[in-house]
Design an enzyme around this catalytic site. Structure first.
Site, PDB file in Angstrom:
ATOM      1  N   GLY B  12      -1.116  -4.794   6.821  1.00  0.00           N
ATOM      2  CA  GLY B  12      -0.030  -4.113   6.130  1.00  0.00           C
ATOM      3  C   GLY B  12      -0.408  -4.090   4.663  1.00  0.00           C
ATOM      4  N   CYS B  13       0.286  -3.315   3.835  1.00  0.00           N
ATOM      5  CA  CYS B  13      -0.220  -3.175   2.475  1.00  0.00           C
ATOM      6  C   CYS B  13       0.793  -2.629   1.485  1.00  0.00           C
ATOM      7  CB  CYS B  13      -1.377  -2.198   2.435  1.00  0.00           C
ATOM      8  SG  CYS B  13      -2.658  -2.560   3.577  1.00  0.00           S
ATOM      9  N   ALA B  14       0.369  -2.667   0.189  1.00  0.00           N
ATOM     10  CA  ALA B  14       1.091  -1.984  -0.876  1.00  0.00           C
ATOM     11  C   ALA B  14       0.103  -1.035  -1.527  1.00  0.00           C
ATOM     12  CB  ALA B  14       1.561  -2.995  -1.905  1.00  0.00           C
ATOM     13  N   ARG B  41       4.087  -7.715  -0.657  1.00  0.00           N
ATOM     14  CA  ARG B  41       3.508  -6.851   0.368  1.00  0.00           C
ATOM     15  C   ARG B  41       2.046  -7.180   0.638  1.00  0.00           C
ATOM     16  NH1 ARG B  41       6.944  -2.244   1.171  1.00  0.00           N
ATOM     17  NH2 ARG B  41       5.342  -1.312   2.453  1.00  0.00           N
ATOM     18  N   ASN B 209      -1.723   2.425   3.441  1.00  0.00           N
ATOM     19  CA  ASN B 209      -0.841   1.404   3.999  1.00  0.00           C
ATOM     20  C   ASN B 209      -0.495   1.850   5.402  1.00  0.00           C
ATOM     21  OD1 ASN B 209       1.159  -0.388   4.697  1.00  0.00           O
ATOM     22  ND2 ASN B 209       2.728   0.639   3.480  1.00  0.00           N
TER      23      ASN B 209
END
Ligand code: SF4
Ligand code: SF4
Lengths: 509, 367
Positions: B12-14, B41, B209
């Site tokens: 998962g990501c920003a 995040r 993301n």
């Protein structure tokens, strides 16, 4: 040719395969069974007021048992067994009895029934969790439409960004399923009508098979693929232009390397007219096309068919899954085929020599995986469509086939089962009690296309919904993103080599 | 533990991005601030930035940023470089010690121009030659990794929170007209610097993301055209998809977007005949380029940036405009912290791209 066939009259070593059991307490003596059995197994003795059975003739088609109003009939495997022997099985012995009796080639119907591995059942599908949400097909759009036909390597645009490439013709399928080629002759007119109408309602296609197209069915043209096989039965200009695509049949999974044979007794008035052959004559399709002895010849046939249809219809080429199927497929693409249909060794047939059906060819799953991979290595997979057939039983098989690399599947046996086929595998006799593999008007009448086409519509709709559900579970909302997506598959109970050919990982990896 | 590339690691990501459409350059301070706000995040296992316009003095040369695990692979790669490129300048990329950043590799930078005559194959252009060399180093030279290879741009990334990575590379000292940033939340990671994002290829950079479910279909599609997905990451395959469609197949960018985030068939039916024909053709020919599953990406290239969501918007993405600037981020707050009163702020619809290009540029197929 050597031929030492001799007629042997009154000595038959064979015992029945099935036993018909009547529960006298339940039987109301309506005699429906007597009427219904085209094999004349049930006989009623008026004088003695008793039923007699001739077990020997029973093919276990369930017609009498299913229709019996009091369910008084049961068909069982005949209990007379040979002494246990892992080598000399019942069928090995019985086949020798048969051949030593008749001196003939053994014939069989439907697909290879032997216990070879079913790779569909050795692959498991993925589902999304946490890092990647699954998608609910009831709430979100879920696309199963596919386009079958040749694709250019890339699209070109002019300086204003307008598309300049002219697309080759495509067949649009609302569901990645077609009805497999089954000829008029092998199956009845009513069966054909049910397939045609269902395909029309569903936005998919059925395939005429090699027996030409009955005049009454030209109106289903937009849902029809017309076939050209080595016998060229019923092939003329109007026929070639009647459907949305033409399929050249080079091989069939049930009988790779050999042609077809429709016995004269199935060639009545109408079949004769449609096939353009005399009534009562055997319709024999030769093993190879007499104008195709090499790949260049195939190219010529592909292009003459394109000429006659003004390049408006894609040309499919159907081949059987044999050892070098990948190389053949690649050659076929280069010869100009717009779609390849690969038929696996379990693919069905109206009649094929038993030894050929049961021993020639390879499983469709392996053939599909290696063809898809080979075409990708050559950088041409994207330019053609790849369809597979021969033992696709349900929506999960379809999803697995697409994940391995197919664009769509063709279903034959599954469609017939929806029409009432009970897999008795006696099609070759022409006495199909369910009105499918027969031309006997009395039997054909039993299959009502009005009712039966709805069963096909139901089946494919149910599968389509299941495909959507499986796709959504994988976090995919268009079938395009499943095609060749082998990461969605894991193997179970497979060895290293099988995993390598299928191009998938083992469960847990 | 298997390294990135030997195994697929979902994360998962920003993401965050800023562009000044007049081409005015500004320091990395703001982008660090923006991505730092979304600290939650990421999980400290990967962060990075792409900066465009940072090397105006060398803007005709390819700038290679390379990670080395040891000196021997460095000399091996430098031999290869010397053979295939004129090296104008070489040196380590300055860094400063930051408490949370450990185990950094050797980090080098080269400004080079290709000796295209070294190519054994028929006419290939400089870009193609360079990209093949980069793919070759990343695949063959174990312990070396080219993290960026574009002109007048560069990627800076590593294992750590993005704000620490930004400090480590002293990005406040660089000036770019466009910045993108990424904070990563991998589900597991061997802590390899090359595995952090953005992923870049020539002038392309992608921060992303999500976890795409079409990965293997996309991978096997691009690999038909000579790419090799060595990292097995979504960003890698997305970058190659754009490189294939826009650079190699010369598709206008807006058409390429219709391939990767294709409109639904039902929506296509509602268009005029001509548009229908075009969209149908794109979906038919580039069916395997459709990116499926949740994603929001910011794609950077020399002319600007494009932000895109999956067709049913399964990942958050917010865009804003103020004056000459366009902002993109996973969360609205990450924009507001650096731009308090934007002229316009909105949440782009699924499948609808936000296109922010340098002024005077159009989206012709030159990237
Ligand atoms: S052949 Fe079919 S209809 Fe006839 S007895 Fe057997 S099961 Fe019944
Ligand atoms: S089509 Fe008829 S004869 Fe053939 S297997 Fe099915 S039920 Fe039996």
């Amino acid at each position: 040719m050597l031929c030492w066939k001799v007629k042997i009259m009154n000595l038959n070593f064979n015992s029945p395969l099935f036993e018909v059991i009547r529960d006298e307490k339940k039987c109301v003596k309506c005699k429906l069974c007597v009427d219904q059995c085209s094999n004349k197994v049930h006989l009623y003795d008026e004088k003695k007021d008793i039923f007699k059975v001739d077990d020997m003739k029973c093919v276990n088609c369930h017609r009498c048992a299913v229709l019996c109003p009091t369910k008084a009939l049961v068909i069982k495997k005949y209990s007379l067994e040979y002494r246990e022997n892992a080598m000399w099985t019942d069928s090995a012995i019985k086949e020798i009895y048969k051949q030593s009796q008749t001196g003939g080639v053994l014939l069989s119907s439907m697909g290879n029934p032997n216990p070879f591995p079913v790779y569909w059942d050795k692959m498991l599908l993925n589902a999304s969790q946490v890092t990647n949400p699954s998608i609910d097909p009831l709430r979100e759009p879920m696309e199963t439409k596919v386009m079958i036909g040749r694709k250019p390597e890339k699209l070109e645009f002019d300086s204003k960004g307008k598309l300049t490439t002219k697309m080759p013709p495509q067949v649009e399928l609302s569901v990645p399923v077609m009805f497999a080629a089954m000829s008029y002759g092998a199956i009845s007119k009513n069966a054909h009508e049910a397939l045609a109408r269902a395909a029309d309602d569903l936005g998919i296609c059925y395939n005429t098979g090699e027996g030409g197209l009955n005049k009454d069915f030209y109106k289903y043209g937009k849902s029809t693929v017309v076939q050209v096989a080595s016998g060229r039965f019923g092939v003329h200009k109007e026929y070639l232009n009647a459907g949305v695509a033409i399929e050249i049949k080079i091989g069939q999974g049930a009988k790779p390397g050999i042609g077809g044979h429709l016995p004269g007794r199935k060639v009545g008035e109408d079949v004769s007219y449609t096939r353009m052959i005399p009534v009562g004559s055997d319709a024999i399709s030769p093993a190879p096309h007499h104008d195709i002895y090499s790949i260049e010849d195939l190219r010529q046939l592909i292009f003459s068919l394109k000429e006659v249809t003004r390049y408006e219809k894609p040309i499919f080429v159907k081949i059987a899954a044999v050892h070098n199927a990948a190389a053949i497929a690649s050659g076929t693409v280069r010869a100009g085929a717009d779609a390849i249909v690969v038929d696996g060794f379990r693919g069905g047939t109206g009649a094929a020599p038993t030894r050929v059906r049961d021993n020639v060819g390879i499983p469709i799953e392996l053939a599909l995986a290696s063809i898809d991979q080979r075409l990708r290595e050559e950088g041409i997979r994207n330019q053609v469509s790849l369809l597979v057939s021969g033992s696709v039983r349900n929506s999960a098989d379809i999803v697995k086939a697409i994940a391995l690399g197919a664009d769509a599947v063709c279903i034959g046996a599954a469609a017939l089962i929806a029409l009432g086929c009970h897999m008795c595998r006696a099609c070759v006799s022409g006495k199909c009690n369910w009105g499918i593999a027969t031309q006997d008007p009395e039997l054909v009448k039993r299959l009502d296309p009005e009712v039966m086409h709805k069963r096909l519509v139901n089946l494919v709709s149910a599968w389509n919904y299941e495909i959507q559900e499986l796709l959504g579970g994988m976090g995919i909302n268009a079938v395009d993103s499943l095609r060749g997506n082998r990461l969605m598959l894991r193997g179970i109970g497979l060895n290293e080599k099988e995993l390598e050919i299928l191009g998938i990982k083992y469960a847990g990896e | 533990m298997l390294k990135e590339g030997e195994i697929r690691i979902p994360s998962g990501c920003a993401i965050s991005g800023i562009i000044d459409k007049k081409g005015k350059r500004f320091s990395g301070e703001e982008i660090i601030k923006s991505i730092a706000l979304m600290h939650e995040r990421s999980n400290g296992l990967g962060g990075g930035f792409a900066a465009y316009g940072i090397y105006p003095q060398y803007k005709e040369l390819y700038a290679f940023h390379i990670f080395y695990d040891n000196l021997s692979v460095k000399s091996q790669v430098e031999d290869f470089l010397a053979k295939h490129f004129e090296i104008e300048s070489a040196g380590s990329i300055p860094t400063k010690s930051v408490p949370n950043i450990k185990d950094q590799p050797l980090i080098w930078r080269y400004f080079v121009s290709p000796k295209i005559y070294m190519s054994k194959e028929e006419v290939i252009d400089e870009d193609e030659f360079t990209s093949r060399c980069v793919i070759r180093i990343n695949k063959e030279d174990k312990g070396a990794y080219v993290l960026s290879s574009g002109k007048n741009m560069g990627a800076f990334k590593g294992v750590g929170y993005p704000e620490d990575i930004g400090e480590f590379f002293m990005l406040d000292g660089y000036e770019a007209y466009m910045w993108t940033a990424h904070g990563r939340f991998p589900t597991n990671t061997p802590g390899w610097w090359g595995g952090a994002h953005p992923f870049t290829m020539l002038n392309w950079s992608v921060v992303h993301n999500g976890e795409i479910s079409s990965y293997d279909a996309n991978r096997r599609f691009v690999e038909m055209f000579g790419y090799k997905c060595t990292l097995q990451t979504d960003t890698e395959v997305i970058t190659y998809l754009f490189d294939l469609l826009v650079r190699k197949h010369k598709m206008p960018m807006e058409k390429a977007l219709k391939a990767v985030a294709a409109p639904f068939w039902d929506d296509i039916e509602r268009e005029s005949k001509e548009v229908q024909n075009e969209l149908k053709s794109i979906r038919t020919v580039y069916a395997s380029a459709l990116i499926n599953g949740p994603f929001s990406i910011v794609l950077g290239f020399a002319k600007g940036m494009i932000a895109l969501n999956d067709r049913i918007k399964l990942r958050s993405l917010v865009a804003a405009e103020k004056g000459d600037r366009t902002y993109i981020a996973s969360e609205e707050s990450a924009i507001k912290i650096i731009c308090e009163n934007p002229d316009k702020i909105w949440s782009p619809k699924g499948g609808e791209a936000v296109i922010a290009l340098l002024e005077g540029e159009n989206n012709e197929p030159k990237f």
